[in-house]
Write a protein that holds these residues in place. Structure first.
Motif, PDB file in Angstrom:
ATOM      1  N   GLU A   1      -5.481  -3.684  12.533  1.00 49.71           N
ATOM      2  CA  GLU A   1      -6.606  -4.748  12.367  1.00 49.71           C
ATOM      3  C   GLU A   1      -6.950  -4.687  10.936  1.00 49.71           C
ATOM      4  OE1 GLU A   1      -8.466  -8.057  12.098  1.00 49.71           O
ATOM      5  OE2 GLU A   1      -6.997  -7.492  13.868  1.00 49.71           O
ATOM      6  N   PRO A   2      -7.396  -3.770  10.355  1.00 48.26           N
ATOM      7  CA  PRO A   2      -7.499  -3.462   8.849  1.00 48.26           C
ATOM      8  C   PRO A   2      -6.452  -4.158   7.940  1.00 48.26           C
ATOM      9  CG  PRO A   2      -8.255  -1.476   9.989  1.00 48.26           C
ATOM     10  CD  PRO A   2      -7.737  -2.286  10.963  1.00 48.26           C
ATOM     11  N   PHE A   3      -5.185  -3.949   8.351  1.00 44.50           N
ATOM     12  CA  PHE A   3      -4.014  -4.449   7.689  1.00 44.50           C
ATOM     13  C   PHE A   3      -3.966  -5.871   7.996  1.00 44.50           C
ATOM     14  CE2 PHE A   3      -2.790   0.129   7.274  1.00 44.50           C
ATOM     15  CZ  PHE A   3      -2.368   0.165   6.110  1.00 44.50           C
ATOM     16  N   VAL A   4      -3.819  -6.129   9.250  1.00 47.79           N
ATOM     17  CA  VAL A   4      -3.744  -7.637   9.442  1.00 47.79           C
ATOM     18  C   VAL A   4      -4.950  -8.491   8.637  1.00 47.79           C
ATOM     19  CG1 VAL A   4      -3.980  -9.606  11.172  1.00 47.79           C
ATOM     20  CG2 VAL A   4      -2.761  -7.286  11.602  1.00 47.79           C
ATOM     21  N   ALA A   5      -5.940  -8.007   8.709  1.00 54.39           N
ATOM     22  CA  ALA A   5      -7.163  -8.609   7.744  1.00 54.39           C
ATOM     23  C   ALA A   5      -6.896  -8.775   6.476  1.00 54.39           C
ATOM     24  CB  ALA A   5      -8.642  -8.227   7.977  1.00 54.39           C
ATOM     25  N   LEU A   6      -6.390  -7.792   5.770  1.00 53.60           N
ATOM     26  CA  LEU A   6      -6.147  -7.657   4.352  1.00 53.60           C
ATOM     27  C   LEU A   6      -4.962  -8.802   4.101  1.00 53.60           C
ATOM     28  CD1 LEU A   6      -6.671  -6.514   1.587  1.00 53.60           C
ATOM     29  CD2 LEU A   6      -5.249  -4.233   2.398  1.00 53.60           C
ATOM     30  N   HIS A   7      -3.927  -8.643   5.016  1.00 57.19           N
ATOM     31  CA  HIS A   7      -2.952  -9.403   4.705  1.00 57.19           C
ATOM     32  C   HIS A   7      -3.020 -10.957   4.682  1.00 57.19           C
ATOM     33  CE1 HIS A   7       1.150 -11.177   5.564  1.00 57.19           C
ATOM     34  NE2 HIS A   7       0.553 -11.891   6.603  1.00 57.19           N
ATOM     35  N   GLN A   8      -3.950 -11.269   5.653  1.00 53.86           N
ATOM     36  CA  GLN A   8      -4.623 -12.765   5.879  1.00 53.86           C
ATOM     37  C   GLN A   8      -5.429 -13.140   4.798  1.00 53.86           C
ATOM     38  OE1 GLN A   8      -6.785 -12.530   9.745  1.00 53.86           O
ATOM     39  NE2 GLN A   8      -4.948 -12.975  10.702  1.00 53.86           N
TER      40      GLN A   8
ATOM     41  N   PRO B   1       2.023  -4.357  10.449  1.00 61.25           N
ATOM     42  CA  PRO B   1       2.068  -3.500   9.689  1.00 61.25           C
ATOM     43  C   PRO B   1       2.771  -1.974  10.069  1.00 61.25           C
ATOM     44  CG  PRO B   1      -0.125  -3.867  10.651  1.00 61.25           C
ATOM     45  CD  PRO B   1       0.826  -4.788  11.073  1.00 61.25           C
ATOM     46  N   HIS B   2       3.463  -1.662   9.234  1.00 65.11           N
ATOM     47  CA  HIS B   2       4.296  -0.465   9.352  1.00 65.11           C
ATOM     48  C   HIS B   2       4.839   0.307   8.304  1.00 65.11           C
ATOM     49  CE1 HIS B   2       7.320  -3.679   8.641  1.00 65.11           C
ATOM     50  NE2 HIS B   2       8.133  -2.399   8.352  1.00 65.11           N
TER      51      HIS B   2
ATOM     52  N   ILE C   1       3.485   0.557   2.754  1.00 61.91           N
ATOM     53  CA  ILE C   1       3.012  -0.533   3.899  1.00 61.91           C
ATOM     54  C   ILE C   1       2.965  -1.856   3.052  1.00 61.91           C
ATOM     55  CG2 ILE C   1       1.320  -1.179   5.682  1.00 61.91           C
ATOM     56  CD1 ILE C   1       0.761   2.083   4.961  1.00 61.91           C
ATOM     57  N   ARG C   2       3.775  -2.783   3.675  1.00 62.68           N
ATOM     58  CA  ARG C   2       4.067  -3.996   3.159  1.00 62.68           C
ATOM     59  C   ARG C   2       2.701  -5.095   3.505  1.00 62.68           C
ATOM     60  NH1 ARG C   2       5.505  -8.763   5.141  1.00 62.68           N
ATOM     61  NH2 ARG C   2       6.543  -7.676   6.967  1.00 62.68           N
ATOM     62  N   LEU C   3       2.232  -5.341   2.606  1.00 62.99           N
ATOM     63  CA  LEU C   3       0.923  -6.443   2.668  1.00 62.99           C
ATOM     64  C   LEU C   3       1.401  -8.017   2.592  1.00 62.99           C
ATOM     65  CD1 LEU C   3      -1.856  -4.762   0.927  1.00 62.99           C
ATOM     66  CD2 LEU C   3      -1.802  -4.930   3.434  1.00 62.99           C
ATOM     67  N   LYS C   4       2.460  -8.151   1.670  1.00 64.48           N
ATOM     68  CA  LYS C   4       3.154  -9.433   1.679  1.00 64.48           C
ATOM     69  C   LYS C   4       4.485  -9.261   0.985  1.00 64.48           C
ATOM     70  CE  LYS C   4       3.811 -13.853   0.161  1.00 64.48           C
ATOM     71  NZ  LYS C   4       5.093 -13.668   0.675  1.00 64.48           N
TER      72      LYS C   4
ATOM     73  N   VAL D   1       0.969  -1.104   0.182  1.00 64.23           N
ATOM     74  CA  VAL D   1      -0.095  -0.024  -0.172  1.00 64.23           C
ATOM     75  C   VAL D   1       0.974   1.069  -0.115  1.00 64.23           C
ATOM     76  CG1 VAL D   1      -1.528   1.297   1.638  1.00 64.23           C
ATOM     77  CG2 VAL D   1      -1.870  -0.884   1.240  1.00 64.23           C
ATOM     78  N   PHE D   2       0.799   2.142  -0.903  1.00 68.91           N
ATOM     79  CA  PHE D   2       1.235   3.451  -1.037  1.00 68.91           C
ATOM     80  C   PHE D   2       0.541   4.275  -0.173  1.00 68.91           C
ATOM     81  CE2 PHE D   2       3.158   1.668  -4.931  1.00 68.91           C
ATOM     82  CZ  PHE D   2       4.336   1.393  -4.451  1.00 68.91           C
ATOM     83  N   PRO D   3       0.908   5.064   0.964  1.00 71.91           N
ATOM     84  CA  PRO D   3      -0.012   6.113   1.603  1.00 71.91           C
ATOM     85  C   PRO D   3      -0.076   7.399   0.661  1.00 71.91           C
ATOM     86  CG  PRO D   3       2.234   5.953   2.465  1.00 71.91           C
ATOM     87  CD  PRO D   3       2.200   4.922   1.443  1.00 71.91           C
TER      88      PRO D   3
END
Length: 169
Positions: free
Chosen positions: A90-97, A114-115, A35-38, A7-9
């Motif tokens: 949480e939204p990032f964790v759910a998207l990552h999963q 997420p960071h 922000i890395r998702l994978k 994700v690019f902010p």
């Protein structure tokens, strides 16, 4: 070829992050703040349509969300990375999963946190000095996450967007 999902902010967040990255991140010129998702992974070209289809489904089933960066932190002693911390992960964790469902039992090298990285590959002394200075800085940035990107790495190490996936509104 090596790929990643990120994700690019917003440009405002990128501007602030880059003010640190140009000094503390040797990958500054290779990819915008993200922000890395994978984490990075190798994928054969014939597998790409299947992955893209999965990512399209993930985007269709995920609502856009807001994120707030609220502090500077580090992963030391695991790695000498400095980052902007995310208040509601949480939204990032759910998207990552959801994204990781494509990869089955594949395990990533690090637990998903997420960071937004603003520094890396610093010596221990540099890290302590920089974190000491930045921990006093007031961080209050926010952005709307309404898309994510499949990116690929070029031969020179730079990353380029392969496809963008819009989250449902």
């Amino acid at each position: 070829m090596k790929y990643s999902v990120v994700v690019f902010p917003s440009s405002k967040v990128q501007e602030v992050a880059n003010s640190y990255r140009k000094r503390y991140d040797p990958t500054y010129a290779l990819i915008p703040p993200y922000i890395r998702l994978k984490e990075g992974f190798e994928l054969e070209e014939e597998e790409l349509p299947k992955l893209v289809s999965h990512l399209e489904k993930v985007a269709e089933t995920t609502a856009a969300f807001s994120v707030r960066f609220h502090r500077v932190s580090t992963f030391h002693p695991t790695t000498n990375v400095i980052y902007f911390g995310i208040q509601d992960k949480e939204p990032f964790v759910a998207l990552h999963q959801k994204i990781m469902e494509y990869f089955g039992s594949h395990k990533e090298n690090y637990a998903y946190v997420p960071h937004l990285t603003i520094g890396r590959d610093l010596t221990d002394d540099e890290l302590k000095d920089v974190v000491g200075q930045l921990s006093m800085a007031q961080i209050d940035l926010s952005t709307v996450v309404d898309r994510f990107h499949l990116v690929y790495q070029l031969e020179d190490g730079a990353w380029s967007v392969y496809q963008t996936f819009l989250l449902k509104k």
